[in-house]
Motif scaffolding. Sequence first.
Motif, PDB file in Angstrom:
ATOM      1  N   ASP A   1       0.838  -1.202   0.000  1.00 21.67           N
ATOM      2  CA  ASP A   1       0.000   0.000   0.000  1.00 21.67           C
ATOM      3  C   ASP A   1       0.873   1.253   0.000  1.00 21.67           C
ATOM      4  O   ASP A   1       0.586   2.232   0.707  1.00 21.67           O
ATOM      5  CB  ASP A   1      -0.936  -0.001   1.209  1.00 21.67           C
TER       6      ASP A   1
ATOM      7  N   ARG B   1      -0.662   4.907  -0.804  1.00 21.03           N
ATOM      8  CA  ARG B   1      -1.453   5.460   0.305  1.00 21.03           C
ATOM      9  C   ARG B   1      -0.531   5.932   1.418  1.00 21.03           C
ATOM     10  O   ARG B   1      -0.723   7.014   1.986  1.00 21.03           O
ATOM     11  CB  ARG B   1      -2.439   4.425   0.853  1.00 21.03           C
TER      12      ARG B   1
ATOM     13  N   SER C   1      -0.125   9.866   2.443  1.00 15.38           N
ATOM     14  CA  SER C   1      -0.611  10.133   3.797  1.00 15.38           C
ATOM     15  C   SER C   1       0.464  10.758   4.684  1.00 15.38           C
ATOM     16  O   SER C   1       0.165  11.218   5.789  1.00 15.38           O
ATOM     17  CB  SER C   1      -1.117   8.839   4.448  1.00 15.38           C
TER      18      SER C   1
ATOM     19  N   LYS D   1      -8.266  10.429   3.728  1.00 19.23           N
ATOM     20  CA  LYS D   1      -8.494   9.009   3.484  1.00 19.23           C
ATOM     21  C   LYS D   1      -8.505   8.770   1.985  1.00 19.23           C
ATOM     22  O   LYS D   1      -9.307   9.363   1.260  1.00 19.23           O
ATOM     23  CB  LYS D   1      -9.818   8.554   4.118  1.00 19.23           C
ATOM     24  N   LEU D   2      -7.605   7.910   1.545  1.00 22.42           N
ATOM     25  CA  LEU D   2      -7.505   7.607   0.117  1.00 22.42           C
ATOM     26  C   LEU D   2      -8.104   6.238  -0.167  1.00 22.42           C
ATOM     27  O   LEU D   2      -7.857   5.277   0.564  1.00 22.42           O
ATOM     28  CB  LEU D   2      -6.038   7.623  -0.319  1.00 22.42           C
ATOM     29  N   LYS D   3      -8.879   6.163  -1.224  1.00 21.40           N
ATOM     30  CA  LYS D   3      -9.462   4.892  -1.618  1.00 21.40           C
ATOM     31  C   LYS D   3      -8.416   4.018  -2.293  1.00 21.40           C
ATOM     32  O   LYS D   3      -7.504   4.514  -2.960  1.00 21.40           O
ATOM     33  CB  LYS D   3     -10.628   5.116  -2.580  1.00 21.40           C
ATOM     34  N   ARG D   4      -8.543   2.721  -2.142  1.00 26.14           N
ATOM     35  CA  ARG D   4      -7.708   1.792  -2.897  1.00 26.14           C
ATOM     36  C   ARG D   4      -8.162   1.758  -4.354  1.00 26.14           C
ATOM     37  O   ARG D   4      -9.312   2.070  -4.657  1.00 26.14           O
ATOM     38  CB  ARG D   4      -7.793   0.382  -2.297  1.00 26.14           C
TER      39      ARG D   4
ATOM     40  N   LEU E   1      -7.091   3.632  -6.836  1.00 28.19           N
ATOM     41  CA  LEU E   1      -7.034   4.893  -7.560  1.00 28.19           C
ATOM     42  C   LEU E   1      -6.007   4.844  -8.683  1.00 28.19           C
ATOM     43  O   LEU E   1      -6.154   5.511  -9.703  1.00 28.19           O
ATOM     44  CB  LEU E   1      -6.688   6.041  -6.607  1.00 28.19           C
TER      45      LEU E   1
ATOM     46  N   SER F   1      -3.326   7.280 -13.027  1.00 27.34           N
ATOM     47  CA  SER F   1      -4.729   7.458 -12.658  1.00 27.34           C
ATOM     48  C   SER F   1      -5.324   8.504 -13.582  1.00 27.34           C
ATOM     49  O   SER F   1      -4.678   9.502 -13.903  1.00 27.34           O
ATOM     50  CB  SER F   1      -4.862   7.919 -11.205  1.00 27.34           C
TER      51      SER F   1
ATOM     52  N   TRP G   1      -8.826  12.412  -8.097  1.00 25.60           N
ATOM     53  CA  TRP G   1      -8.725  11.814  -6.768  1.00 25.60           C
ATOM     54  C   TRP G   1      -8.443  12.830  -5.665  1.00 25.60           C
ATOM     55  O   TRP G   1      -8.389  12.476  -4.479  1.00 25.60           O
ATOM     56  CB  TRP G   1      -7.681  10.696  -6.759  1.00 25.60           C
ATOM     57  N   THR G   2      -8.283  14.096  -6.030  1.00 29.35           N
ATOM     58  CA  THR G   2      -8.198  15.186  -5.053  1.00 29.35           C
ATOM     59  C   THR G   2      -9.010  16.360  -5.597  1.00 29.35           C
ATOM     60  O   THR G   2      -9.299  16.436  -6.798  1.00 29.35           O
ATOM     61  CB  THR G   2      -6.755  15.657  -4.800  1.00 29.35           C
TER      62      THR G   2
END
Length: 217
Positions: A94, A97, A101, A117-120, A122, A181, A185-186
């Motif tokens: 991971d 992430r 983070s 919190k980041l989703k898996r 992405l 990606s 995502w942000t």
Amino acid sequence: MRVGAPAARLLAVPRRWNEIDWDEGRPGQKKLVASQKTIAWERVPLSDPALDRYLEQVAATHVHGGYLISRWRAVEYSDTTAWFMSRNRLDEYDLLRVFFSSKVVRKGLAELQVPRKLKRGLFEEQWAGSLCLDGSLAGVIVDGGAYEAYKGPAREAKALAAAAVEALTQNRFADFRVDVSEVAWTPWFHDIAWDHTFVLTDFANAELTVLCITDTD
């Protein structure tokens, strides 16, 4: 190591992420989780005329958005981290992430507004890696943004992108993994049709390079 930090052995001379000890067994889950909290990141200067020329075209074709780029080096990490990185098991570890983070990274990339919190899922590994990165980057400016596209021939765009990739990788293609990606995502991304993120992992130098691009109409 700070008093009270999770127990994980930091290497005096960190093992390169492309050095594998095949006789070393897989660390357990507790060591994995502990090691994620001991990675220390440091920003690395990133400047090259060939890269700048490509990024000028990104800015020219994505006039209502733009780009962000930065490079980070893991200056402290445990042997558990090295075990997963050397085997290209970034998803299992991971890593992205953990990286995004990090308080240091989040502060350095404050404009990106990385969610807490980041989703898996992405990012998806580009299996051809840096071998095809020049084509992907050329496509970004040839396709362009909402209102502008590269005004020269496609072969020139490809040459610009190839020179940028050489600046980023020194053509050490085997040392790099590329994750991409195409989602917003942000909040920095405009979430319409022109969102791109490229994360280059340099296993030889324990570095991550992040390039984000967006535009809007």
